[in-house]
Design a protein around this motif. Structure first.
Motif, PDB file in Angstrom:
ATOM      1  N   GLN A   1      10.904  41.001   4.883  1.00  0.00           N
ATOM      2  CA  GLN A   1      11.887  41.066   5.962  1.00  0.00           C
ATOM      3  C   GLN A   1      11.316  40.474   7.240  1.00  0.00           C
ATOM      4  OE1 GLN A   1      14.113  44.915   6.360  1.00  0.00           O
ATOM      5  NE2 GLN A   1      13.080  45.392   4.446  1.00  0.00           N
ATOM      6  N   LEU A   2      10.053  40.790   7.540  1.00  0.00           N
ATOM      7  CA  LEU A   2       9.400  40.239   8.723  1.00  0.00           C
ATOM      8  C   LEU A   2       9.248  38.729   8.603  1.00  0.00           C
ATOM      9  CD1 LEU A   2       7.908  40.620  11.400  1.00  0.00           C
ATOM     10  CD2 LEU A   2       5.852  41.211  10.093  1.00  0.00           C
TER      11      LEU A   2
ATOM     12  N   ASP B   1      -0.869  41.894   5.992  1.00  0.00           N
ATOM     13  CA  ASP B   1      -1.676  41.672   7.199  1.00  0.00           C
ATOM     14  C   ASP B   1      -1.564  40.224   7.664  1.00  0.00           C
ATOM     15  OD1 ASP B   1      -2.579  44.280   7.352  1.00  0.00           O
ATOM     16  OD2 ASP B   1      -4.405  43.904   6.190  1.00  0.00           O
ATOM     17  N   GLU B   2      -1.551  39.322   6.699  1.00  0.00           N
ATOM     18  CA  GLU B   2      -1.475  37.896   7.037  1.00  0.00           C
ATOM     19  C   GLU B   2      -0.134  37.567   7.694  1.00  0.00           C
ATOM     20  OE1 GLU B   2      -2.264  33.579   4.838  1.00  0.00           O
ATOM     21  OE2 GLU B   2      -2.760  35.456   3.814  1.00  0.00           O
TER      22      GLU B   2
ATOM     23  N   THR C   1       3.116  36.391  12.642  1.00  0.00           N
ATOM     24  CA  THR C   1       4.353  36.622  13.403  1.00  0.00           C
ATOM     25  C   THR C   1       4.132  37.286  14.754  1.00  0.00           C
ATOM     26  OG1 THR C   1       4.673  38.692  12.189  1.00  0.00           O
ATOM     27  CG2 THR C   1       5.815  36.745  11.361  1.00  0.00           C
ATOM     28  N   THR C   2       3.051  38.057  14.897  1.00  0.00           N
ATOM     29  CA  THR C   2       2.845  38.770  16.167  1.00  0.00           C
ATOM     30  C   THR C   2       2.831  37.836  17.372  1.00  0.00           C
ATOM     31  OG1 THR C   2       1.670  40.589  15.067  1.00  0.00           O
ATOM     32  CG2 THR C   2       1.297  40.320  17.424  1.00  0.00           C
ATOM     33  N   PRO C   3       2.142  36.683  17.327  1.00  0.00           N
ATOM     34  CA  PRO C   3       2.167  35.787  18.493  1.00  0.00           C
ATOM     35  C   PRO C   3       3.561  35.251  18.827  1.00  0.00           C
ATOM     36  CG  PRO C   3       0.371  35.199  17.007  1.00  0.00           C
ATOM     37  CD  PRO C   3       1.236  36.176  16.279  1.00  0.00           C
ATOM     38  N   LEU C   4       4.449  35.263  17.840  1.00  0.00           N
ATOM     39  CA  LEU C   4       5.807  34.790  18.098  1.00  0.00           C
ATOM     40  C   LEU C   4       6.499  35.610  19.187  1.00  0.00           C
ATOM     41  CD1 LEU C   4       7.669  33.834  14.783  1.00  0.00           C
ATOM     42  CD2 LEU C   4       7.411  32.476  16.859  1.00  0.00           C
ATOM     43  N   ILE C   5       6.171  36.909  19.269  1.00  0.00           N
ATOM     44  CA  ILE C   5       6.781  37.760  20.298  1.00  0.00           C
ATOM     45  C   ILE C   5       6.436  37.224  21.675  1.00  0.00           C
ATOM     46  CG2 ILE C   5       6.884  40.089  21.260  1.00  0.00           C
ATOM     47  CD1 ILE C   5       6.166  41.152  18.479  1.00  0.00           C
ATOM     48  N   ASP C   6       5.154  36.865  21.873  1.00  0.00           N
ATOM     49  CA  ASP C   6       4.741  36.313  23.166  1.00  0.00           C
ATOM     50  C   ASP C   6       5.497  35.025  23.461  1.00  0.00           C
ATOM     51  OD1 ASP C   6       2.942  38.320  23.791  1.00  0.00           O
ATOM     52  OD2 ASP C   6       1.307  37.350  22.715  1.00  0.00           O
TER      53      ASP C   6
ATOM     54  N   LEU D   1       4.376  30.510   6.777  1.00  0.00           N
ATOM     55  CA  LEU D   1       5.152  31.713   6.454  1.00  0.00           C
ATOM     56  C   LEU D   1       5.826  31.563   5.090  1.00  0.00           C
ATOM     57  CD1 LEU D   1       6.720  32.409   9.958  1.00  0.00           C
ATOM     58  CD2 LEU D   1       5.218  33.960   8.712  1.00  0.00           C
ATOM     59  N   LYS D   2       6.370  30.393   4.828  1.00  0.00           N
ATOM     60  CA  LYS D   2       7.023  30.170   3.535  1.00  0.00           C
ATOM     61  C   LYS D   2       6.018  30.269   2.390  1.00  0.00           C
ATOM     62  CE  LYS D   2      11.080  27.422   4.783  1.00  0.00           C
ATOM     63  NZ  LYS D   2      11.812  26.152   4.579  1.00  0.00           N
ATOM     64  N   HIS D   3       4.838  29.711   2.631  1.00  0.00           N
ATOM     65  CA  HIS D   3       3.803  29.745   1.581  1.00  0.00           C
ATOM     66  C   HIS D   3       3.389  31.189   1.281  1.00  0.00           C
ATOM     67  CE1 HIS D   3       0.292  28.658  -0.775  1.00  0.00           C
ATOM     68  NE2 HIS D   3      -0.448  29.449   0.005  1.00  0.00           N
TER      69      HIS D   3
END
Length: 858
Positions: A15-16, A88-89, A94-99, A138-140
């Motif tokens: 989902q993420l 974790d990967e 995705t975490t930097p995407l928030i910034d 992300l797709k990989h």
């Protein structure tokens, strides 16, 4: 069989990943609503950031994920270990995407053209090649997650075959979780098609099946969010505050008239309910206090109505919902939005989780735009407008395969959209599949709207019920035993007291109950039938006169106490009974001195008994106690469950709107202020003390988290109100709030459920003070606070404000107006002062110290 942990972890991970890929894709358009105004760019981007935060938080809370924090965790399968690594990967990607999203939000300006895609917004802060590279990664990783999930399910199938473990559960069983149903389908297809994780084509086929899981999870999340948005915490409080009808009362409404009166036959309630002739609105009216709300409570889900409802609905399923307007309650209790949110919530709960077991997709149908916004960019949870709710309500009623019966009490207590609500009721009952029973006072506006509809004037029909109630009340009173010995055929308690009260009440049940209780409180051992006669004769017949008569009977001591309680209730709304007992404390510093511990049972009982005695005697039953926070349509067979936490649910409010209006009138209000020393009594000071008591005595039920935020927020709110009045910071008080809510409860604290990032914790009250911009408190504390604590508070402020985003504070400080104003204020010099004290002492000499006046404090 519960869904496997691997399925839950893979679902959360995908989902993420799926949401991030959408936001990065030029093909994925941000949904533009058709029925409401298109949200601004900054709102859409905040929704995207919030959804990322939520998905990451859900991923971190996964059961399998939590195992990684346990050094003694059991050895996991190869597939489980791989899924943990991949989760974790995905999180790291995705975490930097928030910034980036928040940077794009900050760069935007009012009036910018609407971004059509998330990618378009991100291109304002990132290079195209970086966005494409991230999307490819992300797709990989997503393909690897699907491969690992296929391996996990295949291993479970093989293990089940060897050990005889159950593989499938009953898909048709009620309330089967969608994830469990999907898992059954997936394992069936893996077994049937012999899918293997090393076969690329097999993985591709399995990935298509996983897409249906992600879609169903997203739809389930929207339904859950939508229900939470429709519901409000005090939804059932008005219904709970209405007294239970006296045994045997109102039964006349459900019987055919015994005389031959044609009008009564036409207005017979059960005949109207069963009728298919198109008269679909029934009006219950009467004088204030005649018992309309009690009757409506008697009718709601009354089994005696079901045969008539079934006669009307035929083979169509029936939906029942009710709403009770309440001018003494919260804003939603007296609004059209509160009405429609409640009716939609109850009706949809009935459809989806009740006997109908309807496809939950009905929510996506009714709120199509919001559903699309949710799936597109995590939006759709903005506040409802009356127009939004009306569209959904009318669309729901357009489903002619169902019959809807709504009971709506107290129309005259509505404060917004009154004309629109009346028109909605009239237009709704033009539909053959909708019946509405509503009640209101007999004012001209409602006479014009409803007079020609089937109706009943309640005070014309209540004499027998009043007689039965008052006779029962006096029969039960032991002090009447000696008076009954004086009875003669011509003079009895029944004729003098009961008959007198029935005659004077003129069908107004509230008048009769107040008069009867007043007489019972006034009677003494020396009284006789003659004295009782004069007591009854002295009672004024009109409600205003009766209330004045009762109020003037208070002696100086009782008046002073009653006045305190009236002012405390006026200032708060409808507080908890325990909270009112704290607020009634003459020592307004008692909360600061109190221990941080829950009250034991005997302490709680003593407080509740004392405040109930004050409400009953000193307040002459002008206030009433009720149990809130309970669904009145359900019953528990476990008596212990009914008692658990009951003291926290006991609330207090005015017995009736007419009494509240009387107490708050200018004439009586002046007497109440004089009785409490006028300006010497400060309700904010009393409620500040009560809020700290509530915080310190909050019961811990064994959960690892303790919801302290609401209590802390109210403590701060009252401290700010007091500071505004005299300019003095409540330093001692706020320090004690910090000790009670943070320092001594670090292991239990759950401030605002903000879902703070890993490693960010609330260490001290200074953290909250800096975040909430409590300038006076911070200026006083900054000089003498350890610089590490100040640095932590500055970092805490940045993280939490970033996490909440624009407007996110409304959820946490929306009710507390002074706190909200403080949060929104800008004081850059305050942060300069904090930066100064956050430096090492040696470095301060090279930096000029910002000057800020230190306020007075107590």
């Amino acid at each position: 069989m519960k869904p496997l942990p691997a399925v839950g972890l893979a679902s959360s991970t995908l989902q993420l990943s799926d949401f991030a890929i959408k936001i990065l894709s030029k093909e994925h358009k941000l949904f533009q609503p058709t029925e409401s105004e298109t949200p601004e760019n900054h709102v859409v981007l905040q929704d995207i950031a919030n959804h990322f935060y939520r998905l990451i938080s859900e991923l971190d809370r996964n059961d399998l994920k939590k195992l990684t924090a346990d050094p003694k965790r059991p050895k996991l399968s190869e597939a489980a270990e791989q899924l943990l690594k991949l989760s974790d990967e995905i999180k790291e990607l995705t975490t930097p995407l928030i910034d980036s999203v928040l940077q794009a939000q900050a760069r935007g300006s009012f009036g910018d053209p609407k971004w059509q895609t998330g990618r378009e917004a991100l291109l304002s802060v990132q290079k195209k090649k970086d966005i494409s590279a991230l999307k490819k990664k992300l797709k990989h990783v997503s393909v690897e997650v699907n491969t690992s999930l296929l391996l996990a399910l295949r291993q479970y199938l093989e293990q089940s075959a060897e050990t005889g473990l159950p593989v499938f559960s009953d898909d048709d069983a009620p309330h089967v979780h969608p994830r469990e149903r999907w898992q059954n389908q997936a394992m069936d297809m893996i077994h049937e098609n012999s899918w293997k994780p090393k076969n690329k084509k097999n993985v591709e086929e399995f990935s298509k099946l996983v897409e249906t899981l992600i879609q169903s999870e997203n739809e389930a999340r929207f339904r859950s969010d939508l229900f939470a948005k429709l519901q409000f915490p005090a939804m059932n409080d008005r219904l709970q505050s209405v007294p239970e009808p006296f045994e045997g009362s109102y039964e006349w409404l459900l019987k055919s008239p015994s005389n031959g009166c044609q009008k009564q036959k036409e207005n017979n309630f059960l005949d109207w309910l069963a009728s298919t002739e198109g008269q679909n609105l029934y009006w219950i009216t009467g004088k204030p206090g005649s018992g309309k709300s009690i009757l409506m409570k008697y009718l709601l889900r009354n089994e005696q109505l079901f045969p008539s409802l079934e006669a009307w609905s035929g083979s169509s399923p029936g939906i029942i919902a009710g709403f009770f307007f309440w001018s003494s309650g919260t804003e939603l209790h007296n609004s059209g939005c509160g009405l429609l949110r409640t009716l939609l919530y109850e009706a949809l709960q009935d459809m989806i989780y009740g006997p109908l077991q309807k496809d939950p997709g009905v929510i996506q149908w009714l709120f199509a735009d919001r559903s699309e916004q949710s799936l597109s960019y995590g939006g759709g949870m903005h506040d409802f407008t009356f127009a939004d709710l009306r569209r959904a309500f009318e669309l729901m009623m357009s489903d002619v395969s169902k019959k809807f019966f709504f009971l709506i009490d107290g129309l005259d207590e509505i404060e917004d959209f009154p004309t629109e609500v009346v028109e909605l009721l009239r237009s709704s009952t033009k539909r053959d599949n909708v019946k509405i029973c509503t009640s209101s006072r007999n004012s001209p506006a409602y006479q014009d709207a409803f007079e020609n509809r089937p109706h009943v004037v309640l005070d014309d029909r209540m004499n027998n019920d009043i007689r039965a109630y008052t006779a029962h009340l006096f029969d039960e009173e032991e002090r009447f035993a000696h008076i009954r010995n004086q009875e003669s055929p011509d003079q009895t308690v029944e004729s003098i007291v009961v008959g007198g009260l029935v005659k004077k009440a003129c069908g107004v049940f509230l008048w009769a109950t107040l008069s009867a209780e007043f007489l019972l409180q006034s009677i003494s051992e020396a009284d006789d039938l003659s004295t009782l006669y004069f007591h009854v004769e002295a009672l004024p017949m009109d409600m205003e006169g009766l209330l004045t008569h009762i109020f003037q009977s208070l002696d100086r001591v009782d008046l002073e106490q009653a006045a305190r309680l009236f002012r405390l209730v006026n200032a708060h709304g409808y507080p908890t009974l325990l909270g009112l007992s704290f607020a009634n404390d003459l020592d307004t510093a008692s909360g600061v001195k109190a221990e941080v511990r829950p009250l034991n049972e005997s302490e709680t009982s003593a407080r509740l008994e004392q405040i109930v005695e004050l409400v009953t005697v000193q307040c002459r039953n002008f206030l009433t106690v009720f149990e809130a926070g309970v669904d009145p349509t359900t019953e528990s067979s476990d008596e212990e469950d009914l008692d658990q936490g009951k003291s926290a649910r006991l609330r207090i409010n005015y017995t009736h709107r007419a009494i509240r209006d009387f107490v708050q009138s200018a004439r009586i209000g002046e007497q109440i202020r004089n009785a409490t020393g006028n300006n010497k009594f400060n309700s904010d000071e009393n409620w500040a003390n009560a809020s700290l008591w509530n915080l310190k005595t909050l019961h811990h039920d064994g959960d690892s988290k303790l919801p302290l935020w609401n209590h802390i927020a109210w403590c701060i709110e009252y401290a700010l109100r007091l500071e505004e009045k005299d300019g003095k910071v409540r330093l001692t008080y706020l320090d004690e709030v910090g000790r009670a809510g943070i320092t001594e409860r670090k292991d239990l604290i759950n401030l605002a459920a903000i879902d703070l990032p890993d490693g960010v914790t609330t260490e001290s009250f200074l953290d909250l003070a800096v975040w909430l911009n409590l300038g006076g408190y911070v200026r006083i504390k900054a000089k003498d606070t350890d610089r590490k604590e100040i640095k932590h508070s500055l970092e805490y402020e940045k993280v939490v404000r970033k996490r909440l985003g624009r407007g996110g504070e409304d959820r946490w400080v929306g009710e507390q107006k002074k706190l909200k104003a403080a949060y929104a204020s800008t004081t850059p010099e305050l942060y300069q002062l904090l930066e100064y004290y956050a430096k090492a002492v040696a470095m301060r000499f090279a930096t000029p110290k910002p000057h800020l006046d230190i306020p007075e404090h107590v």
